[in-house]
Write a protein that holds these residues in place. Structure first.
Motif, PDB file in Angstrom:
ATOM      1  N   GLY A 244       0.783  -1.226   0.000  1.00  0.00           N
ATOM      2  CA  GLY A 244       0.000   0.000   0.000  1.00  0.00           C
ATOM      3  C   GLY A 244       0.815   1.276   0.000  1.00  0.00           C
ATOM      4  N   TRP A 263      -7.691   3.327  10.725  1.00  0.00           N
ATOM      5  CA  TRP A 263      -7.725   1.916  10.332  1.00  0.00           C
ATOM      6  C   TRP A 263      -8.134   1.058  11.520  1.00  0.00           C
ATOM      7  CZ3 TRP A 263      -7.646   1.218   5.323  1.00  0.00           C
ATOM      8  CH2 TRP A 263      -6.969   2.144   4.511  1.00  0.00           C
ATOM      9  N   LYS A 277     -11.982   0.523   7.841  1.00  0.00           N
ATOM     10  CA  LYS A 277     -11.747   1.718   8.650  1.00  0.00           C
ATOM     11  C   LYS A 277     -12.806   1.830   9.748  1.00  0.00           C
ATOM     12  CE  LYS A 277      -9.459   4.617   5.161  1.00  0.00           C
ATOM     13  NZ  LYS A 277      -9.526   5.896   4.398  1.00  0.00           N
ATOM     14  N   THR A 281     -16.042   1.667   6.213  1.00  0.00           N
ATOM     15  CA  THR A 281     -15.717   1.502   4.795  1.00  0.00           C
ATOM     16  C   THR A 281     -14.659   0.415   4.624  1.00  0.00           C
ATOM     17  OG1 THR A 281     -14.057   3.281   4.930  1.00  0.00           O
ATOM     18  CG2 THR A 281     -16.299   3.888   4.205  1.00  0.00           C
ATOM     19  N   TRP A 283     -11.511  -1.210   2.173  1.00  0.00           N
ATOM     20  CA  TRP A 283     -10.462  -0.783   1.256  1.00  0.00           C
ATOM     21  C   TRP A 283      -9.585  -1.969   0.859  1.00  0.00           C
ATOM     22  CZ3 TRP A 283      -9.917   4.593   0.124  1.00  0.00           C
ATOM     23  CH2 TRP A 283     -10.847   5.408   0.801  1.00  0.00           C
ATOM     24  N   TRP A 285      -5.960  -3.251  -1.770  1.00  0.00           N
ATOM     25  CA  TRP A 285      -4.816  -2.871  -2.590  1.00  0.00           C
ATOM     26  C   TRP A 285      -3.960  -4.096  -2.860  1.00  0.00           C
ATOM     27  CZ3 TRP A 285      -5.781  -1.481   2.391  1.00  0.00           C
ATOM     28  CH2 TRP A 285      -4.879  -1.873   3.380  1.00  0.00           C
ATOM     29  N   GLN A 295     -13.066  -3.981  -7.241  1.00  0.00           N
ATOM     30  CA  GLN A 295     -13.185  -2.690  -7.934  1.00  0.00           C
ATOM     31  C   GLN A 295     -13.965  -2.768  -9.240  1.00  0.00           C
ATOM     32  OE1 GLN A 295     -12.018   0.223  -6.507  1.00  0.00           O
ATOM     33  NE2 GLN A 295     -11.775  -1.228  -4.804  1.00  0.00           N
ATOM     34  N   TYR A 301      -3.591  -2.270  -7.772  1.00  0.00           N
ATOM     35  CA  TYR A 301      -3.503  -0.969  -7.106  1.00  0.00           C
ATOM     36  C   TYR A 301      -2.426  -1.048  -6.029  1.00  0.00           C
ATOM     37  CZ  TYR A 301      -8.009   0.105  -9.284  1.00  0.00           C
ATOM     38  OH  TYR A 301      -9.032   0.331 -10.195  1.00  0.00           O
ATOM     39  N   SER A 303      -1.911   1.465  -3.839  1.00  0.00           N
ATOM     40  CA  SER A 303      -2.384   2.275  -2.711  1.00  0.00           C
ATOM     41  C   SER A 303      -3.821   1.871  -2.427  1.00  0.00           C
ATOM     42  CB  SER A 303      -2.324   3.772  -3.045  1.00  0.00           C
ATOM     43  OG  SER A 303      -1.001   4.195  -3.247  1.00  0.00           O
ATOM     44  N   PRO A 304      -4.294   2.047  -1.189  1.00  0.00           N
ATOM     45  CA  PRO A 304      -5.662   1.640  -0.835  1.00  0.00           C
ATOM     46  C   PRO A 304      -6.719   2.331  -1.690  1.00  0.00           C
ATOM     47  CG  PRO A 304      -4.370   2.023   1.132  1.00  0.00           C
ATOM     48  CD  PRO A 304      -3.537   2.508  -0.007  1.00  0.00           C
ATOM     49  N   VAL A 305      -7.680   1.542  -2.176  1.00  0.00           N
ATOM     50  CA  VAL A 305      -8.830   2.056  -2.914  1.00  0.00           C
ATOM     51  C   VAL A 305     -10.093   1.518  -2.242  1.00  0.00           C
ATOM     52  CG1 VAL A 305      -7.717   2.416  -5.142  1.00  0.00           C
ATOM     53  CG2 VAL A 305      -8.568   0.152  -4.559  1.00  0.00           C
ATOM     54  N   GLN A 306     -11.131   2.346  -2.164  1.00  0.00           N
ATOM     55  CA  GLN A 306     -12.345   1.932  -1.471  1.00  0.00           C
ATOM     56  C   GLN A 306     -13.124   0.920  -2.291  1.00  0.00           C
ATOM     57  OE1 GLN A 306     -14.755   5.135   0.049  1.00  0.00           O
ATOM     58  NE2 GLN A 306     -16.387   3.777   0.737  1.00  0.00           N
TER      59      GLN A 306
END
Length: 383
Positions: A244, A263, A277, A281, A283, A285, A295, A301, A303-306
Motif C-alpha cells: 500500500g 484503520w 476503517k 468503509t 479498502w 490494494w 473494484q 492498485y 495504494s488503498p482504494v475503497q
C-alpha cells in the motif's frame, strides 16, 4: 460484538469479554459452514468433494475459533477443545501422524485451547494459560521452537504466558503479547519479519520497540498490522503493491500506509490486502488479477482504494485470490477468483465486485488464508 483478528481467521467474543487468556465464557456460539476446494478433506464433510455453496459441518453449534491453512482447517469449540481436518503430510494437524482426515478429529483430550492460526503447512495455538504452541512444517523455523524440525504434535514456544493473538503466513509466524509487543519468526527472504534484515528466525523475535500493536496479519511474504491509535503498517514483499505504499519496493521494516489514523482491521492474502476503517468503509490494494480487490476490474492498485460505497462492513478476510466479508446486518459477500467455488455463489464464475452469498444472514466468524482455496464461516444463529 467485540472482534480480534488473527491470520486466516476471526475470534468472536461477546461484548466486554477480555481477549487475553481465559476460557470461553459467554461466547456467541454457532454453526460451522464450509465451501470451496475439498480435495484433501479440508471442508470437513467426510469426503473430498468440492462445494460451490456453503455446506454445514455436522450439527454442532459450539464452534467459536476457526482457522484455514493451505488445504486444512482448525477449530476450537466453546469447551476449549481443538478439532482439525484436511491435509496432514507435514504433521500440520497436530495429531502425531500424517494421516489425512476428511471429518473433524480432536487433538488429544485437552480442554485448554483458546485460539488458533494456520499457515500453508504449519499451525499455531494459544492455550487458556496464555502459553504459545506450534506444530507442522518447520523448514524455516516457522514453528518457533528454535529448530527446523517438523513437529506432528504441539510443542510449546518459549516460556511466556502473555500471548494474546497469533497469525501464520507463508513459512512465517506472528504473535502479539498482552503488553502490545509484536514478535515474528520463520522465513525472512523478503524482510517479512520486520527486523530490518533478511535473516530467518527460528524463535520469536520482537519487531521494533512499539508496544501499541493491535491487529496482525501475515500473508505470502509480507505482513500488515494496525496499532491501537489507528495507524496501519506493512512490510515485506511488495511486487504487486500489496504494502500500500504507492510503489512496488520491498521493505524489511514496518512502514506506515499513508498518514490516516482510522484503520480498524486488516487482512492479508496471497498478494493483496484488505482493511476496514473505523467508519465502516472497506479498502483493498495489491494484486487484482482475479478481481479480488472488488473494484469491478482486474487492475492492480499499489495504494488503498475503497470497495464500493457501503459503510456497514464489519469483518473481512483475504484468501489466496479471493476476498470475503460480512456487514453489520450479518450478510456475507465474496469476490475474486471462483474457479473452485470459493465465493460460495453456487458456480465457478469470478466476481470483480462484492456479490452476496445466498440469502442467509447471521454470518459472523470468517476464515480463509493466503494459501487457501476454501472458506469457513460461523453463523451465530439459525434462520
Amino acid at each position: 460484538l467485540d472482534w480480534q483478528q488473527y491470520s486466516g481467521k476471526w475470534n468472536l467474543q461477546t461484548q466486554g469479554q477480555a481477549l487475553g487468556a481465559g476460557t470461553w465464557t459467554g461466547i456467541a456460539t454457532g454453526e460451522l459452514w464450509t465451501w470451496g476446494l475439498g480435495s484433501s478433506g479440508q471442508l470437513g464433510h467426510g469426503n473430498t468433494t468440492t462445494y460451490s455453496s456453503p455446506v454445514q459441518v455436522g450439527a454442532l453449534t459450539t464452534w467459536a475459533e476457526i482457522a484455514v491453512g493451505g488445504q486444512f482447517s482448525l477449530s476450537v469449540t466453546t469447551e476449549n477443545e481443538l478439532w482439525v481436518w484436511g491435509y496432514n503430510a507435514q504433521g500440520n494437524l497436530g495429531t502425531n501422524n500424517t494421516t489425512v482426515y476428511s471429518s473433524p478429529v480432536q487433538v488429544g483430550a485437552l480442554t485448554t485451547w483458546l485460539k488458533v492460526a494456520a499457515g500453508g503447512y504449519h499451525s499455531l495455538a494459544i492455550k487458556t494459560d496464555g502459553t504459545l504452541w506450534g506444530w507442522g512444517y518447520n523448514n524455516s523455523g516457522q514453528v518457533g521452537d528454535g529448530t527446523t524440525t517438523i513437529r506432528s504434535s504441539p510443542v510449546q514456544i518459549g516460556a511466556l504466558t502473555t500471548w494474546l493473538s497469533i497469525s501464520a503466513g507463508s513459512y512465517m509466524s506472528l504473535a502479539l503479547t498482552t503488553d502490545g509487543k509484536l514478535y515474528a519468526w520463520g522465513i525472512n527472504t523478503n524482510g517479512q519479519l520486520g527486523n530490518g534484515d533478511t535473516t530467518n528466525r527460528s524463535s520469536p523475535t520482537q519487531v521494533g520497540a512499539l508496544t501499541t500493536w493491535d491487529k496482525i496479519s501475515a500473508g505470502k511474504g509480507f505482513t500488515s498490522a494496525t496499532t491501537t491509535d489507528g495507524k496501519l503498517y506493512a512490510w515485506g514483499l511488495n511486487t504487486n503493491g500489496q504494502l500500500g505504499q504507492g510503489n512496488t519496493t520491498n521493505y524489511s521494516s514496518p512502514v506506515q500506509v499513508g498518514t490516516l489514523t482510522t484503520w480498524s482491521k486488516v487482512t492479508t492474502g496471497n498478494y493483496h490486502s484488505v482493511a476496514i476503517k473505523t467508519d465502516g468503509t472497506l479498502w483493498g490494494w495489491g494484486r487484482n488479477t482475479n478481481g479480488e480487490l472488488g473494484q469491478g476490474n482486474t487492475t492492480n492498485y499499489s495504494s488503498p482504494v475503497q470497495v464500493g460505497a457501503l459503510t456497514t462492513w464489519l469483518e473481512t478476510i483475504a484468501g489466496q485470490y479471493h476476498t470475503v466479508a460480512t456487514t453489520t446486518a450479518g450478510t456475507l459477500y465474496g469476490w475474486g477468483r471462483n474457479n473452485l467455488g470459493q465465493l460460495g455463489n453456487g458456480d465457478t464464475t469470478n466476481r470483480s465486485s462484492p456479490t452476496q452469498v445466498g440469502a442467509l444472514t447471521a454470518w459472523s466468524v470468517l476464515a480463509s488464508g493466503y494459501a487457501a482455496q476454501h472458506v469457513m464461516a460461523v453463523r451465530t444463529e439459525a434462520t
